[in-house]
Design an enzyme around this catalytic site. Sequence first.
Site, mmCIF file in Angstrom:
data_model
loop_
_atom_site.group_PDB
_atom_site.id
_atom_site.type_symbol
_atom_site.label_atom_id
_atom_site.label_comp_id
_atom_site.label_asym_id
_atom_site.label_seq_id
_atom_site.Cartn_x
_atom_site.Cartn_y
_atom_site.Cartn_z
ATOM 1 N N PRO A 294 -22.787 -32.604 14.214
ATOM 2 C CA PRO A 294 -22.772 -32.024 15.554
ATOM 3 C C PRO A 294 -21.765 -32.736 16.453
ATOM 4 O O PRO A 294 -21.615 -33.961 16.380
ATOM 5 C CB PRO A 294 -24.197 -32.270 16.055
ATOM 6 N N GLY A 295 -21.064 -31.984 17.265
ATOM 7 C CA GLY A 295 -20.156 -32.569 18.254
ATOM 8 C C GLY A 295 -20.575 -32.118 19.636
ATOM 9 O O GLY A 295 -21.214 -32.849 20.397
ATOM 10 N N ARG A 296 -20.256 -30.861 19.921
ATOM 11 C CA ARG A 296 -20.539 -30.281 21.232
ATOM 12 C C ARG A 296 -21.975 -30.514 21.697
ATOM 13 O O ARG A 296 -22.210 -30.891 22.855
ATOM 14 C CB ARG A 296 -20.274 -28.761 21.160
ATOM 15 N N TYR A 336 -10.254 -20.373 25.763
ATOM 16 C CA TYR A 336 -11.318 -19.576 25.146
ATOM 17 C C TYR A 336 -12.007 -18.646 26.148
ATOM 18 O O TYR A 336 -13.055 -18.087 25.828
ATOM 19 C CB TYR A 336 -12.410 -20.486 24.559
ATOM 20 N N CYS A 364 1.758 -24.714 37.211
ATOM 21 C CA CYS A 364 2.593 -23.531 37.433
ATOM 22 C C CYS A 364 2.443 -22.550 36.289
ATOM 23 O O CYS A 364 3.287 -22.461 35.396
ATOM 24 C CB CYS A 364 4.046 -23.943 37.590
ATOM 25 N N GLU A 365 1.338 -21.811 36.311
ATOM 26 C CA GLU A 365 1.006 -20.908 35.213
ATOM 27 C C GLU A 365 -0.231 -20.130 35.658
ATOM 28 O O GLU A 365 -1.194 -20.730 36.128
ATOM 29 C CB GLU A 365 0.737 -21.776 33.980
HETATM 30 C C1 LIG Z 1 -15.195 -29.230 15.010
HETATM 31 C C2 LIG Z 1 -15.988 -29.543 13.825
HETATM 32 C C3 LIG Z 1 -17.302 -29.999 13.953
HETATM 33 C C4 LIG Z 1 -18.028 -30.082 15.272
HETATM 34 O O1 LIG Z 1 -18.275 -28.821 15.819
HETATM 35 P P1 LIG Z 1 -19.203 -28.696 17.118
HETATM 36 O O2 LIG Z 1 -19.176 -27.244 17.433
HETATM 37 O O3 LIG Z 1 -18.584 -29.518 18.187
HETATM 38 O O4 LIG Z 1 -20.557 -29.163 16.749
HETATM 39 C C5 LIG Z 1 -17.979 -30.370 12.804
HETATM 40 N N1 LIG Z 1 -17.391 -30.286 11.579
HETATM 41 C C6 LIG Z 1 -16.131 -29.834 11.418
HETATM 42 C C7 LIG Z 1 -15.550 -29.772 10.068
HETATM 43 C C8 LIG Z 1 -15.387 -29.450 12.531
HETATM 44 O O5 LIG Z 1 -14.149 -28.991 12.369
#
Ligand SMILES: *Cc1c(COP(=O)(O)O)cnc(C)c1O
Length: 435
Positions: A294-296, A336, A364-365
């Site tokens: 997980p990231g987001r 996005y 400027c866009e």
């Molecule tokens: C970007 C990415 C993540 C994280 O995705 P989230 O939507 O931020 O949880 C995990 N694994 C891979 C391979 C990614 O490219």
Amino acid sequence: MKTKKALNKISAATVAARPFVYRNRILHCDGVSLATLAEDHGTPLYVYSSSQISQRFQLFQQAFASRPHTVCYAVKANSSLAILRLLARQGAGFDIVSGGELERIRRVHKPALKKVVFSGVGKQAWEIDAALKADILQFNVESEMELDLLAARAQALGIRARFALRVNPDVFAETHPYISTGLSEHKFGIDIKSARAIYRRAAKSKWLEPYGVSVHIGSQIRKVDPFAAALARVTALVAQLRHDGHDIRTIDAGGGLGIDYSDAPFDAAHQVDRYATALTKGLADDRAHLLLEPGRFIVAQAGALLTRVLVVKKNGSKTFVITDAAMNDLIRPALYHAHHEIIPVRQPTGKAANITADIVGPVCESGDFFARDRAIANVKPGDLVALLDAGAYGMTQASNYNSRPRPAEVLVEDTKVTLARRRETIRDLLAPEVL
Ligand SMILES: *Cc1c(COP(=O)(O)O)cnc(C)c1O
């Protein structure tokens, strides 16, 4: 003490969707006023809550506690060293996509290197070498060509490489097309149908150790069914691979769990539980070590971009609120068409009417916007506003477009503020250039 608190069972009631709340009509991040932060650190400024990040990480730890697992936080969502260290200290592993990200992990917590998985469709020899020497957990390989390169580098260095193929399960995940990755039309992964033959071939090399299977179907995915479907396909493949004699240890379910960017109530604990249930269903009774990326979900809602209104102007019937932050600081709306809630630091009184405006930056866009035709408090030049849920893919995607120095970042812990990154200077911008 702090970590102790985070480690206690987190109930849904204790988890607010966001750490940003009004106190005495001033927006605070945990115990710190955003007005004070703007005064002390200037704007635009990224503000993160350390307890919120820990809480989100612990939600995953709790939801998967019943099986062997490692949460490998996806560094590209927010690669601030301070945040990486915070997570490493709680036992996180990391999902990296470059040699630069590998170096960040080495810098914050060397022992975490053994919990690193290396993703990405175009790994270079120097990056592979660095990761082999660091003895990372596994390479998530995305093509046969990459597998050959990995074998060659492993042989050259005399270090055996543990790998997982990142398979493409051909599962559709409803999200923005730029961040959907699990269909066979996408550049990611290896067709799941050819995976078995590739493992068989790779197992012949004494430099390659078939170690896992990985999958990642995209980002900002709100429904959990696609995760279950993808994992069920992976689990079936793992059974075949074991039958073929490969000792598969890990199943990497990737990342991608989405958050709610709107102002609707959002129960993060419940969402992680639903996700865990879906993955468990997909895994059936396989007892492989589960990797999560997980990231987001961990960092997005812990962060806000704090910015000051420079100008309010009318062009014909339209009102523009021009802030000192711009698309170079937070590109998600432009890239996005992402929605971010935008709220004033000074809470309006009940009777104050909203205005409808475009909130834009000075770049400027015409693509430089944060929101269009948005109902927002009647802000004036000099007022502060916060763009919420900016903790993920905010600062990591910031650029110097228009020769604008990137923002500073602060990490808030209760009432304590730590500078995580100083504001760039014009001198920083010009330093690499040659005349
Ligand atoms: C970007 C990415 C993540 C994280 O995705 P989230 O939507 O931020 O949880 C995990 N694994 C891979 C391979 C990614 O490219």
